[in-house]
Motif scaffolding. Structure first.
Motif, PDB file in Angstrom:
ATOM      1  N   ALA A   1      -6.570  -4.172 -10.433  1.00 32.01           N
ATOM      2  CA  ALA A   1      -6.466  -3.330  -9.243  1.00 32.01           C
ATOM      3  C   ALA A   1      -7.846  -2.776  -8.889  1.00 32.01           C
ATOM      4  O   ALA A   1      -8.562  -2.260  -9.756  1.00 32.01           O
ATOM      5  CB  ALA A   1      -5.483  -2.190  -9.483  1.00 32.01           C
TER       6      ALA A   1
ATOM      7  N   ASP B   1     -14.030   4.946  -4.251  1.00 24.79           N
ATOM      8  CA  ASP B   1     -12.857   5.806  -4.243  1.00 24.79           C
ATOM      9  C   ASP B   1     -13.233   7.251  -4.580  1.00 24.79           C
ATOM     10  O   ASP B   1     -12.718   8.207  -4.015  1.00 24.79           O
ATOM     11  CB  ASP B   1     -11.816   5.305  -5.238  1.00 24.79           C
TER      12      ASP B   1
ATOM     13  N   SER C   1      -6.809   1.589  -3.634  1.00 20.42           N
ATOM     14  CA  SER C   1      -5.638   1.769  -2.782  1.00 20.42           C
ATOM     15  C   SER C   1      -6.060   2.394  -1.465  1.00 20.42           C
ATOM     16  O   SER C   1      -7.052   3.140  -1.399  1.00 20.42           O
ATOM     17  CB  SER C   1      -4.588   2.653  -3.471  1.00 20.42           C
ATOM     18  N   GLU C   2      -5.320   2.089  -0.429  1.00 21.12           N
ATOM     19  CA  GLU C   2      -5.565   2.649   0.892  1.00 21.12           C
ATOM     20  C   GLU C   2      -4.217   2.882   1.565  1.00 21.12           C
ATOM     21  O   GLU C   2      -3.215   2.265   1.199  1.00 21.12           O
ATOM     22  CB  GLU C   2      -6.427   1.706   1.733  1.00 21.12           C
TER      23      GLU C   2
ATOM     24  N   ARG D   1      -3.249  -8.563  -2.075  1.00 25.73           N
ATOM     25  CA  ARG D   1      -2.637  -7.249  -1.913  1.00 25.73           C
ATOM     26  C   ARG D   1      -1.353  -7.203  -2.734  1.00 25.73           C
ATOM     27  O   ARG D   1      -0.511  -8.097  -2.636  1.00 25.73           O
ATOM     28  CB  ARG D   1      -2.353  -6.970  -0.440  1.00 25.73           C
TER      29      ARG D   1
ATOM     30  N   PRO E   1       0.803   4.192  -0.052  1.00 25.69           N
ATOM     31  CA  PRO E   1      -0.426   3.496  -0.459  1.00 25.69           C
ATOM     32  C   PRO E   1      -0.206   2.004  -0.663  1.00 25.69           C
ATOM     33  O   PRO E   1       0.884   1.555  -1.000  1.00 25.69           O
ATOM     34  CB  PRO E   1      -0.788   4.180  -1.780  1.00 25.69           C
ATOM     35  N   SER E   2      -1.264   1.239  -0.433  1.00 26.37           N
ATOM     36  CA  SER E   2      -1.254  -0.207  -0.661  1.00 26.37           C
ATOM     37  C   SER E   2      -2.483  -0.553  -1.489  1.00 26.37           C
ATOM     38  O   SER E   2      -3.591  -0.073  -1.202  1.00 26.37           O
ATOM     39  CB  SER E   2      -1.281  -0.953   0.673  1.00 26.37           C
ATOM     40  N   THR E   3      -2.297  -1.387  -2.497  1.00 25.10           N
ATOM     41  CA  THR E   3      -3.370  -1.658  -3.465  1.00 25.10           C
ATOM     42  C   THR E   3      -3.945  -3.058  -3.295  1.00 25.10           C
ATOM     43  O   THR E   3      -3.200  -4.040  -3.201  1.00 25.10           O
ATOM     44  CB  THR E   3      -2.847  -1.496  -4.902  1.00 25.10           C
TER      45      THR E   3
END
Length: 301
Positions: free
Chosen positions: A163, A298, A166-167, A149, A268-270
C-alpha cells in the motif's frame, strides 16, 4: 595466457616510470613485480621494456601493448562497476504498468521523477493495464511492477502488494447536474442516480469499492445506459450519462466541465504497488523508494 594482474603491473610500471615506484604503489616486492613482467614478456615472445641504468623504457612492442592494455583494464573496470550497480539495484530497465484509475499525476509523478533523478542508470517502460491483468503478468514474470487500486479480489501467491497512500473518493458529475454545486453529498442521496461504473463479479478495484460503499449506505448502484471502467468514464460523466465515485487524483485529468463533490462519509481509496515476492534488488529499491516517497507525502499533507 596473460593475466589481469600482469596487465595491471605492466601499466603501473609504464605510468610510474620505474619498477621500484610501481612496486611501492602496488604494495608488492620489486622482485615479484619483475618476475611477473618477465613471465609476461616470455608469453608474448618479445620484450616490453628496455632495461637501462636510469629507468626502463617501453619498446615499440611495449608502446603498442600499453595502449591496448589500458583499454582492456578500463573496459574491465567499467564492466565491474556495471555488475555492481545492477547487483545493488542502481542500474537496469523496469516495466511499470498502472490502472486507468491510477493516473500518473501529482504525488505519483513527483515520486517517479525523484526516483529517476536519483537513479540515472535506471529506465522505465510504462503502460496502462487493468489491475487484474497486472497481477497476472507479474505472477507469470512478464511484468516487474504494477500500480493498482485496492481492493483486489484474486490473490496470486507469487505476488506481494505494498500500500502506498490513500486518498478520498469524490462524487463526479456533469456541470449541469443538480448536485454540481452542492458543498457535499451523502451517499444515501445517490440511490436514484445512474452510475457509469458497475463492478464485475470477479474484479476488484475502484468499481468494487464504490459498490461496497453504496451497499453500506443501503442501496446497490444503478447502472447507466453506458458504463465504463476506464478513463473514458470522465467523458461519459461530462456528457451527462451518469455519475461515479472517483479518487481525488482523477481531478488532474478530468475535463473542466466535470465537477467533483466531497462526500459526507469518509470514503478512502488506497493505491498500491505490486511486484513478485522473489523480485531482484532493482525492483526492491524501486518499491522502497516509492513507499518512502508516498509516506513522506502523506505526512506533509
Amino acid at each position: 595466457m596473460t593475466s589481469i594482474r600482469q596487465l595491471r603491473y605492466f601499466v603501473e610500471i609504464a605510468q610510474s616510470g620505474s619498477f621500484s615506484a610501481a612496486a611501492e604503489r602496488l604494495y608488492i616486492a620489486q622482485s615479484a613485480l619483475s618476475r611477473q613482467i618477465k613471465e609476461l614478456e616470455h608469453q608474448l615472445g618479445t620484450p616490453l621494456f628496455e632495461r637501462t641504468a636510469r629507468q626502463p623504457r617501453l619498446t615499440s612492442a611495449g608502446l603498442a601493448f600499453l595502449d591496448r592494455a589500458q583499454r582492456l583494464l578500463a573496459d574491465l573496470d567499467q564492466a565491474e562497476r556495471l555488475a555492481q550497480e545492477i547487483g545493488q539495484g542502481l542500474r537496469g530497465s523496469l516495466r511499470l504498468n498502472h490502472s486507468s484509475t491510477v493516473p500518473l499525476t501529482g504525488r505519483l509523478l513527483a515520486s517517479l521523477g525523484s526516483y529517476l533523478n536519483n537513479n540515472p542508470g535506471v529506465s522505465l517502460e510504462i503502460a496502462q493495464q487493468s489491475s487484474e491483468a497486472q497481477l497476472e503478468d507479474i505472477a507469470e514474470g512478464r511484468l516487474e511492477l504494477g500500480l493498482l487500486r485496492l481492493p483486489v479480489l484474486r490473490q496470486h501467491q507469487e505476488v506481494e502488494i505494498h500500500a502506498l497512500f490513500s486518498e478520498p473518493l469524490l462524487l463526479a458529475v456533469a456541470a449541469d447536474h443538480p448536485l454540481a454545486d452542492a458543498p457535499q453529498v451523502a451517499l444515501a442521496r445517490l440511490r436514484d442516480e445512474r452510475f457509469i461504473s458497475i463492478p464485475h463479479r470477479q474484479r476488484g478495484g475502484l468499481s468494487y469499492l464504490s459498490a461496497s460503499l453504496c451497499m453500506e449506505a443501503g442501496f446497490f448502484p444503478r447502472a447507466a445506459q453506458v458504463v465504463s471502467r476506464k478513463t473514458t468514464q470522465l467523458q461519459l460523466i461530462q456528457a451527462g450519462f451518469g455519475v461515479a465515485l472517483l479518487p481525488a487524483c482523477m481531478r488532474d485529468i478530468a475535463p473542466a466541465s466535470v465537477r467533483f463533490i466531497p462526500l459526507q462519509e469518509a470514503c478512502p481509496s488506497t493505491v498500491a504497488l505490486a511486484c513478485r515476492r522473489d523480485a531482484g534488488e532493482l525492483v526492491r529499491q524501486f518499491v522502497s523508494t516509492m513507499s518512502g516517497s508516498s509516506a513522506s507525502t502523506d505526512n506533509q499533507a
